[in-house]
Design a protein around this motif. Structure first.
Motif, PDB file in Angstrom:
ATOM      1  N   ILE A  76       0.825  -1.206   0.000  1.00 39.84           N
ATOM      2  CA  ILE A  76       0.000   0.000   0.000  1.00 39.84           C
ATOM      3  C   ILE A  76       0.863   1.261   0.000  1.00 39.84           C
ATOM      4  N   GLY A  77       2.136   1.098   0.379  1.00 38.53           N
ATOM      5  CA  GLY A  77       3.062   2.231   0.386  1.00 38.53           C
ATOM      6  C   GLY A  77       3.264   2.825  -0.998  1.00 38.53           C
ATOM      7  N   PHE A  78       3.198   1.985  -2.040  1.00 38.66           N
ATOM      8  CA  PHE A  78       3.354   2.490  -3.402  1.00 38.66           C
ATOM      9  C   PHE A  78       2.177   3.391  -3.783  1.00 38.66           C
ATOM     10  N   LEU A  79       0.964   3.014  -3.335  1.00 44.29           N
ATOM     11  CA  LEU A  79      -0.211   3.835  -3.608  1.00 44.29           C
ATOM     12  C   LEU A  79      -0.139   5.142  -2.831  1.00 44.29           C
ATOM     13  N   GLY A  80       0.297   5.056  -1.577  1.00 46.26           N
ATOM     14  CA  GLY A  80       0.437   6.256  -0.758  1.00 46.26           C
ATOM     15  C   GLY A  80       1.485   7.198  -1.315  1.00 46.26           C
ATOM     16  N   GLY A  81       2.580   6.616  -1.829  1.00 52.23           N
ATOM     17  CA  GLY A  81       3.644   7.434  -2.410  1.00 52.23           C
ATOM     18  C   GLY A  81       3.180   8.208  -3.629  1.00 52.23           C
ATOM     19  N   GLY A  82       2.157   7.692  -4.300  1.00 53.39           N
ATOM     20  CA  GLY A  82       1.661   8.347  -5.505  1.00 53.39           C
ATOM     21  C   GLY A  82       0.933   9.646  -5.245  1.00 53.39           C
ATOM     22  N   VAL A  83       0.467   9.861  -4.010  1.00 52.62           N
ATOM     23  CA  VAL A  83      -0.265  11.095  -3.712  1.00 52.62           C
ATOM     24  C   VAL A  83       0.617  12.139  -3.031  1.00 52.62           C
ATOM     25  N   ILE A  84       1.878  11.791  -2.789  1.00 49.62           N
ATOM     26  CA  ILE A  84       2.801  12.741  -2.177  1.00 49.62           C
ATOM     27  C   ILE A  84       3.489  13.546  -3.269  1.00 49.62           C
ATOM     28  N   ILE A  85       3.437  14.845  -3.151  1.00 48.72           N
ATOM     29  CA  ILE A  85       4.001  15.743  -4.164  1.00 48.72           C
ATOM     30  C   ILE A  85       5.116  16.563  -3.533  1.00 48.72           C
ATOM     31  N   GLN A  86       6.260  16.603  -4.201  1.00 43.68           N
ATOM     32  CA  GLN A  86       7.371  17.428  -3.737  1.00 43.68           C
ATOM     33  C   GLN A  86       7.553  18.560  -4.730  1.00 43.68           C
ATOM     34  N   SER A  87       7.553  19.790  -4.232  1.00 44.39           N
ATOM     35  CA  SER A  87       7.690  20.936  -5.116  1.00 44.39           C
ATOM     36  C   SER A  87       8.366  22.078  -4.391  1.00 44.39           C
ATOM     37  N   ARG A  88       9.480  22.560  -4.950  1.00 48.27           N
ATOM     38  CA  ARG A  88      10.207  23.709  -4.405  1.00 48.27           C
ATOM     39  C   ARG A  88      10.501  23.564  -2.910  1.00 48.27           C
ATOM     40  N   GLY A  89      10.942  22.381  -2.536  1.00 48.20           N
ATOM     41  CA  GLY A  89      11.339  22.165  -1.149  1.00 48.20           C
ATOM     42  C   GLY A  89      10.195  21.845  -0.217  1.00 48.20           C
ATOM     43  N   GLY A  90       8.938  21.912  -0.701  1.00 43.56           N
ATOM     44  CA  GLY A  90       7.783  21.603   0.133  1.00 43.56           C
ATOM     45  C   GLY A  90       7.221  20.236  -0.218  1.00 43.56           C
TER      46      GLY A  90
END
Length: 218
Positions: A76-90
């Motif tokens: 399920i970690g792969f699905l959770g990782g898909g909704v995490i967004i990294q942008s400009r240090g945030g």
């Protein structure tokens, strides 16, 4: 067996739906359908794991019932990782990813037969999501961070100036923005901090801004 399985499915739909509804009302990427499917899927894998472990039990060779279910936590970690967004240090989407992880755990509890515990835990998850949001809104106030994607037609830059004016007017602090072009329209993603009430007023004001075609809360 079918009636027992149907009971588990309905309970998984209820637990996943409760959490998903809270996410849906906040316009999060993983909403009602996603959380229901995660909970039902985790329940099916766990229940199937228990059934498969008992297939050879009469012959004296019971299998390990945790073999299939154990893979859910990591998978399920792969699905959770898909909704995490990294942008400009945030980083955004961590709460949604954690919610996906917890909903999978609820499904596992239902699949294992701990129905009452699953209902109690689902209520606790809702309580945490609602109460912590209230605490962030009323107590932390200005520390809340928001991200809004605005699709606009703005050849002369007037709409962007108006958006900047609306941020200041609603006591919101601009942290950063990205601007790109898609299909002849500009797509502006802005990150800002402020009070949740001010953020809602800002989003409403955006709809009356000339050139704005679409607004997406991220």
């Amino acid at each position: 067996l079918l009636l027992y399985f149907a009971e588990k499915v309905l309970l998984a739909i209820a637990c996943g739906g409760l959490v998903g509804l809270e996410r849906e009302l906040k316009n999060k990427p993983a909403g009602l359908k996603t959380n229901i499917l995660i909970c039902v899927g985790s329940m099916i894998f766990t229940f199937a794991s228990v059934l498969l472990s008992n297939v050879n039990a009469p012959n004296g060779f019971p299998a390990d019932s945790s073999r299939v279910a154990a893979q859910i936590a990591s998978g399920i970690g792969f699905l959770g990782g898909g909704v995490i967004i990294q942008s400009r240090g945030g980083v955004m989407g961590l709460t949604t990813a954690a919610t996906i992880w917890v909903v999978a755990a609820l499904g596992m509890m239902i699949g294992a037969g701990f129905h009452t515990v699953a209902l109690f835990l689902a209520a606790m998850v809702i309580l945490i999501l609602v109460c912590v949001s209230w605490f962030e809104d009323r107590v932390l106030g200005r520390s809340l961070t928001f991200s809004t994607e605005i699709v606009l037609r703005d050849p002369d830059g007037k709409s962007r100036s108006e958006i900047n004016h609306l941020l200041a007017e609603n006591d919101l602090v601009l942290e950063g923005f990205d601007l790109e072009e898609r299909g002849g329209l500009g797509v502006m993603t802005i990150r800002y901090t402020g009070h949740r009430g001010d953020q809602k007023k800002f989003n409403l004001s955006l709809w009356s801004t000339a050139g704005v075609k679409e607004i997406r809360q991220r």
